[in-house]
Motif scaffolding. Sequence first.
Motif, PDB file in Angstrom:
ATOM      1  N   ALA A  25       0.820  -1.219   0.000  1.00  0.00           N
ATOM      2  CA  ALA A  25       0.000   0.000   0.000  1.00  0.00           C
ATOM      3  C   ALA A  25       0.851   1.265   0.000  1.00  0.00           C
ATOM      4  N   ASN A  26       1.857   1.324   0.851  1.00  0.00           N
ATOM      5  CA  ASN A  26       2.649   2.547   0.953  1.00  0.00           C
ATOM      6  C   ASN A  26       3.407   2.896  -0.325  1.00  0.00           C
ATOM      7  N   TYR A  30     -11.470  -6.815  -6.562  1.00  0.00           N
ATOM      8  CA  TYR A  30     -11.100  -6.515  -7.946  1.00  0.00           C
ATOM      9  C   TYR A  30     -11.233  -7.729  -8.866  1.00  0.00           C
ATOM     10  N   LEU A  31     -11.729  -8.833  -8.339  1.00  0.00           N
ATOM     11  CA  LEU A  31     -12.094  -9.978  -9.173  1.00  0.00           C
ATOM     12  C   LEU A  31     -13.563  -9.931  -9.582  1.00  0.00           C
ATOM     13  N   SER A  32     -14.238  -8.860  -9.222  1.00  0.00           N
ATOM     14  CA  SER A  32     -15.674  -8.741  -9.498  1.00  0.00           C
ATOM     15  C   SER A  32     -15.933  -8.610 -10.992  1.00  0.00           C
ATOM     16  N   LYS A  33     -17.054  -9.175 -11.414  1.00  0.00           N
ATOM     17  CA  LYS A  33     -17.471  -9.107 -12.818  1.00  0.00           C
ATOM     18  C   LYS A  33     -18.575  -8.083 -13.031  1.00  0.00           C
ATOM     19  N   ALA A  91      -2.435   2.853  -9.431  1.00  0.00           N
ATOM     20  CA  ALA A  91      -1.649   2.826  -8.193  1.00  0.00           C
ATOM     21  C   ALA A  91      -2.525   3.181  -6.993  1.00  0.00           C
ATOM     22  N   TYR A  92      -3.421   4.161  -7.176  1.00  0.00           N
ATOM     23  CA  TYR A  92      -4.317   4.522  -6.079  1.00  0.00           C
ATOM     24  C   TYR A  92      -5.301   3.397  -5.782  1.00  0.00           C
ATOM     25  N   TYR A 133      -7.027  -0.296  -1.682  1.00  0.00           N
ATOM     26  CA  TYR A 133      -7.407  -1.674  -1.388  1.00  0.00           C
ATOM     27  C   TYR A 133      -6.482  -2.289  -0.345  1.00  0.00           C
ATOM     28  N   PHE A 134      -5.185  -2.204  -0.584  1.00  0.00           N
ATOM     29  CA  PHE A 134      -4.259  -2.833   0.361  1.00  0.00           C
ATOM     30  C   PHE A 134      -4.178  -2.063   1.675  1.00  0.00           C
ATOM     31  N   ASP A 135      -4.385  -0.755   1.632  1.00  0.00           N
ATOM     32  CA  ASP A 135      -4.382   0.026   2.859  1.00  0.00           C
ATOM     33  C   ASP A 135      -5.543  -0.370   3.763  1.00  0.00           C
ATOM     34  N   PHE A 136      -6.742  -0.379   3.182  1.00  0.00           N
ATOM     35  CA  PHE A 136      -7.909  -0.642   4.010  1.00  0.00           C
ATOM     36  C   PHE A 136      -8.066  -2.122   4.334  1.00  0.00           C
TER      37      PHE A 136
END
Length: 489
Positions: free
Chosen positions: A225-226, A287-290, A252-253, A258-261
């Motif tokens: 995340a960082n 992010y695997l959502s269809k 990148a955001y 995602y990884f931050d939260f």
Amino acid sequence: MVFSSHIFLFYFLPLALFAYYLLPRRGKHLGLTVLSYAFYGWSNPLFVLILLSSTVVDYFCGLIMAGRRPLFDQRPIQELDPKGPRTRSQKIALAVSILTNLSLLGFFKYFNFAVENYDLLLGWLGLHGLQLETALRITLPLGISFYTFQSMSYSIDVYRGQAKALRNFIDFACYVSMFPQLVAGPIIRFREVADQLLHRAHTLEKFARGVAFVSLGLAKKILLANPCGKVADTIFDAATITTVQAWYGAAAYAFQIYFDFSAYSDMAIGLGLMLGFVFPKNFDSPYLSKSITEFWRRWHISLSTWLRDYLYIPLGGNRKGPRRTAINLALVMLLGGLWHGAAWTFVIWGALHGLLLGLERIRGKASLYHRLPGGVQIAFTFVLILITWVFFRAADLPSALTYLGTMFGLVQAGPEAIAGAGLLNGLIYQPYYLGTFLLAAVVTWSCPQTWDWTRAITPAKALVIVALLLLSVAVLATQAYNPFIYFIF
């Protein structure tokens, strides 16, 4: 105090665990409440008064809804009949609880926003003499969006007969203030932990899994995340950028948030396990959502289900036809966007998601592109989410529109952008950042969720967990960039 800090990892957490396990069973909730208030008041002790006020109001409202006289009535408390009538005092108690929490949230979170827009409107109308132009600016208390929703869930669940009110104030204060999930979620609804507040097991297996959650969450935060956040900040804060840089910054955001939260949620769940509590999963490979509909089943699950159960369904849900359903979805997401932040960018972010959800529901399909191959559906959904994240990240509405225009080639890069592209490229395309970006993509679309991976911890997994923990702590000592995005909400 953030989880990914030396003071938390090496001082507060060991002290908290030592004190918690040293205390007898009857004293654990009191000890945990005191520790949680110390954790919450670390940045500003006055914030504790707001948390305490919400807790006291909801505690007494819960007793009143349960048909008890606060402080004096010692009869056993029973759950209300879900289908039974409610007295006038019960209805008033629920209203007081909801209004108190929403008033606290509204004042501290939206006062500045309201004043700014009031002055702006009067300026447009030429009524400058009526502008407030106040120097007063309200500081947003950490986590108020989370613990007010959590505390309200208690009152609503008791009123609906879905949970039994707590007689012991310390037990309730412990539920509201528990430091693992206090300032950034997940939003733990009362009925999810009601039984655990009364009876829960403290086992070595739970503790070990909790350590794994904390270690993996710390690794996601520090190692993924960082660095992604540093790239995103560099691009979003640049005066001018190219189209390729704009897409790189948006992606990148997307990885950063995602990884931050999800990292914070992992650590919160892990800390809860170390204290004997089992909190629900908050992320499931979103992010695997269809489709956007599926995305909201996987992203920030505790918030999406809270909005569903306490707002969407009371509005009528999907019981009144596709068009009304679409309107309900749009309204819920609009309010969900405003919940995230007091700015028009958040309102538009929520409105876009509400529009996409409504369109999917009207069509009666999982997505507007459901006939495409699965991988293409995932890619389309991710692109839509990237576009909406621009509003979430941008400093203001003009900046968001300019950024989107650059992404789609509608804003042409001037000579200064072309001249500065080389310098910006040197900052954002360093091997370290590119490697982290690629690793984040691999983890996002190829690796299992922490919740599933830690169900059984083998010696090989334990070795990976320890290695990631040591690496994260080592990198943490060298990182100056270490924000937690959801602390501002």
